[in-house]
Design a protein around this motif. Sequence first.
Motif, mmCIF file in Angstrom:
data_model
loop_
_atom_site.group_PDB
_atom_site.id
_atom_site.type_symbol
_atom_site.label_atom_id
_atom_site.label_comp_id
_atom_site.label_asym_id
_atom_site.label_seq_id
_atom_site.Cartn_x
_atom_site.Cartn_y
_atom_site.Cartn_z
ATOM 1 N N GLY A 288 0.813 -1.210 0.000
ATOM 2 C CA GLY A 288 0.000 0.000 0.000
ATOM 3 C C GLY A 288 0.840 1.251 0.000
ATOM 4 N N LEU A 289 1.919 1.247 0.794
ATOM 5 C CA LEU A 289 2.817 2.403 0.821
ATOM 6 C C LEU A 289 3.499 2.586 -0.522
ATOM 7 C CD1 LEU A 289 4.090 4.672 2.500
ATOM 8 C CD2 LEU A 289 5.862 3.048 3.196
ATOM 9 N N LYS A 290 3.802 1.501 -1.180
ATOM 10 C CA LYS A 290 4.425 1.591 -2.501
ATOM 11 C C LYS A 290 3.501 2.312 -3.481
ATOM 12 C CE LYS A 290 6.604 -1.359 -6.030
ATOM 13 N NZ LYS A 290 7.006 -2.753 -6.362
ATOM 14 N N VAL A 291 2.208 2.066 -3.397
ATOM 15 C CA VAL A 291 1.252 2.776 -4.250
ATOM 16 C C VAL A 291 1.295 4.271 -3.952
ATOM 17 C CG1 VAL A 291 -1.180 3.054 -4.865
ATOM 18 C CG2 VAL A 291 -0.259 0.767 -4.451
ATOM 19 N N ARG A 292 1.318 4.626 -2.671
ATOM 20 C CA ARG A 292 1.358 6.054 -2.299
ATOM 21 C C ARG A 292 2.601 6.733 -2.866
ATOM 22 N NH1 ARG A 292 1.164 8.162 3.918
ATOM 23 N NH2 ARG A 292 -1.094 8.074 3.583
ATOM 24 N N VAL A 293 3.747 6.101 -2.693
ATOM 25 C CA VAL A 293 5.008 6.690 -3.157
ATOM 26 C C VAL A 293 5.013 6.814 -4.680
ATOM 27 C CG1 VAL A 293 7.499 6.342 -3.320
ATOM 28 C CG2 VAL A 293 6.319 5.926 -1.149
ATOM 29 N N ARG A 294 4.620 5.750 -5.372
ATOM 30 C CA ARG A 294 4.605 5.784 -6.832
ATOM 31 C C ARG A 294 3.664 6.871 -7.357
ATOM 32 N NH1 ARG A 294 9.073 3.665 -9.094
ATOM 33 N NH2 ARG A 294 9.273 1.410 -8.883
ATOM 34 N N LEU A 295 2.520 7.018 -6.734
ATOM 35 C CA LEU A 295 1.566 8.042 -7.179
ATOM 36 C C LEU A 295 2.143 9.438 -6.963
ATOM 37 C CD1 LEU A 295 -1.556 8.230 -8.132
ATOM 38 C CD2 LEU A 295 -1.894 9.100 -5.814
ATOM 39 N N PHE A 296 2.749 9.661 -5.800
ATOM 40 C CA PHE A 296 3.270 10.992 -5.489
ATOM 41 C C PHE A 296 4.355 11.397 -6.477
ATOM 42 C CE2 PHE A 296 5.654 14.256 -3.303
ATOM 43 C CZ PHE A 296 4.654 15.016 -2.697
ATOM 44 N N VAL A 297 5.281 10.496 -6.753
ATOM 45 C CA VAL A 297 6.403 10.883 -7.613
ATOM 46 C C VAL A 297 6.032 10.888 -9.093
ATOM 47 C CG1 VAL A 297 8.055 10.045 -5.905
ATOM 48 C CG2 VAL A 297 7.379 8.535 -7.786
ATOM 49 N N ALA A 298 4.894 10.284 -9.450
ATOM 50 C CA ALA A 298 4.423 10.365 -10.835
ATOM 51 C C ALA A 298 3.709 11.673 -11.115
ATOM 52 C CB ALA A 298 3.480 9.196 -11.137
ATOM 53 N N SER A 299 3.342 12.388 -10.068
ATOM 54 C CA SER A 299 2.550 13.611 -10.204
ATOM 55 C C SER A 299 3.408 14.780 -10.673
ATOM 56 C CB SER A 299 1.884 13.929 -8.865
ATOM 57 O OG SER A 299 1.061 12.847 -8.438
ATOM 58 N N PRO A 300 2.777 15.853 -11.155
ATOM 59 C CA PRO A 300 3.518 16.932 -11.828
ATOM 60 C C PRO A 300 4.553 17.665 -10.995
ATOM 61 C CG PRO A 300 1.205 17.026 -12.414
ATOM 62 C CD PRO A 300 1.316 16.009 -11.322
ATOM 63 N N LEU A 301 4.462 17.620 -9.659
ATOM 64 C CA LEU A 301 5.468 18.305 -8.848
ATOM 65 C C LEU A 301 6.870 17.830 -9.216
ATOM 66 C CD1 LEU A 301 6.171 20.214 -6.462
ATOM 67 C CD2 LEU A 301 5.963 18.216 -4.964
ATOM 68 N N PHE A 302 7.046 16.530 -9.366
ATOM 69 C CA PHE A 302 8.344 15.946 -9.692
ATOM 70 C C PHE A 302 8.435 15.493 -11.144
ATOM 71 C CE2 PHE A 302 8.639 14.352 -5.020
ATOM 72 C CZ PHE A 302 9.098 15.590 -4.610
ATOM 73 N N ASN A 303 7.325 15.057 -11.700
ATOM 74 C CA ASN A 303 7.292 14.435 -13.019
ATOM 75 C C ASN A 303 6.777 15.440 -14.044
ATOM 76 O OD1 ASN A 303 7.405 12.436 -15.011
ATOM 77 N ND2 ASN A 303 5.416 11.555 -14.448
#
Length: 613
Positions: A243-258
């Motif tokens: 579940g935490l892996k989903v949270r991390v992957r979603l956050f870093v895929a978002s426009p702030l970083f990606n």
Amino acid sequence: MKSLKRYFHGLMLIALLTTTISCEDFALGEKFLQKPPSSDVTIDTIFSTAEYARRVLWNSYGYLPYSFNASNQYTNSVGLWYGILEGLTDLCNSSLTWDGVNINYYNGSYNAGSEDKANGTKYKFTARNGWKSIRMAWVFIENVDRVPDMGADEKSRLKAEAKIVIATQYAEMLRHYGALPIVDHAIEADDAQLPRRGTLQETVDFIIRMLDEAIACKELPWAVTEEESDNWSGRLTRASAMGLKVRVRLFVASPLFNSDAPYYDGEASTKLMTWFGGYDAKRWEDAANAGKEFFDEMKKEGFYGLVKEAEPRMAFRDAYYKRGTTESLISVRRHYRTNNIGGIMQGARWGAWGPTKEYFDMFPMADGSDFDWNNPEHSKNPFINRDPRLSETILLDGDIFGSGKADVCRAKSDDKKNYPAGIHYNNKTVSLDDKGLTTNGITARKFLLDRQGEWKNRVIQWPLLRLAEVYLSYAEALNECNRTAEAYPYINAVRNRVNLGDLKTGLDKKEFREAVLRERACEFGYEEVRFYDLIRWKREADFTKRLHGLYIYRHVVPEGTDKFAGEYKFDFPQLTARAWQKAGGFTPKWYLSAFPATEINKGYGLVQNPGWE
């Protein structure tokens, strides 16, 4: 440099054995071993018995992120100082003039120097105790194999749990700072040098590696078994890691970083510490794949599911409040009961938890349609026939409260005779307006206020990650991968739990994205989800829009009739502008926190985030 070495090393071996954590505090099973401090305590002593060794890991657990205001050895009273992270969003406005939200953020004074103060910022790089937790986890991982009276299977399981603790701490800091120093062993006081700040990719890779290694551990269970639940409810599991892996992957895929450009220029951006250096659609695919892996495993292993045993309103409450449910993926246990945590009520009563009209308006009608003040049927009584989550998140006039109904209307200044204040608004013995709880006109209920005396002495947790978030994160990732049709069942599962019905079909990618973000706001208010959603999507418009209160007045009715049948009137006062809501006051540098100036000046490679140099 030496002072930070001492900070990392600052966990004394004696403390590993003598810190008292009981069922009434952290509550991971039986009361933990207590041993008087002595001069002969060494690593060899600690790892000479399983009982001693386990305690190292339990102490590491004890520092997991916990967001209720509470002063004890695990928080050091750091954080927003009776304020809450939600107060930086459009969902909540703090009128507590001396909390961290007001003294550092609303007035625009926050800078790198603010991080060197004792209190008042949303994360403390050196004082939040995340690094202590990480060090203890590594000490455990590096030494547990020498324990003579612990079986190999347990050693493997506990090492996997320790890796999830490390990943959890890193995931939390990632959302505040971006890239971090990579601590991949137990740092000693005499180490030649401290780790430099890694790149964003290195940081993400490290977190994912910790989680993948834990997930691959065959001794780590998918869930805490029924036989273990009495003593070990709250331990991290394979579901926690996935579940935490989903949270991390979603956050870093978002426009702030990606993105095709950094959110803010500076040395850290040039060195790829605050973005990846370009947009890659594969990051969204990685998030979607993490979601699929989670739900495939859940289908195979069972146990987890959205809480539905009670009627919808109480099912929602149990989902975030109750320990040991099938929805709880990472449950932080630092205080056992509400009696032990007065700070949560103090901050609320003093004005830090004030919901906004904008948040009130987000909740749909009970049939799932939008609430609309321009609809006379809606505006006549906006407290009925609404999303059940509204009545558990905000205290509604006429709702069940204590032994009766909530009577929270204000007195109308120009007609107090016909629109008097309700008993819960200004009565000294039962007032909610103690020192500001109703400053915005409406009052927060989530985590705070009971229906029938249930809040008092209630077992409590901080729901750091629950299953509903994984559902909505997977729906979002699928949508961003242009697989919107596949995403509907996952958002609908969360809506259906409270009988909202399915989201209307035919939405385009942007419309579906907005629906998911709104659903996350309604589901996770006061659970520290909204702020991260706003920054990862760089939602400047939501940060800069002016916010409003919701003042409620009710006309008196003839004696002997139901007083709650009176006609309502409403005012929507504009709340005091925050620095970033004023013309020219917003800057994207606010998306990430500054590192403490004193740490930057030590010269070990901690590059300041852009805009805070």
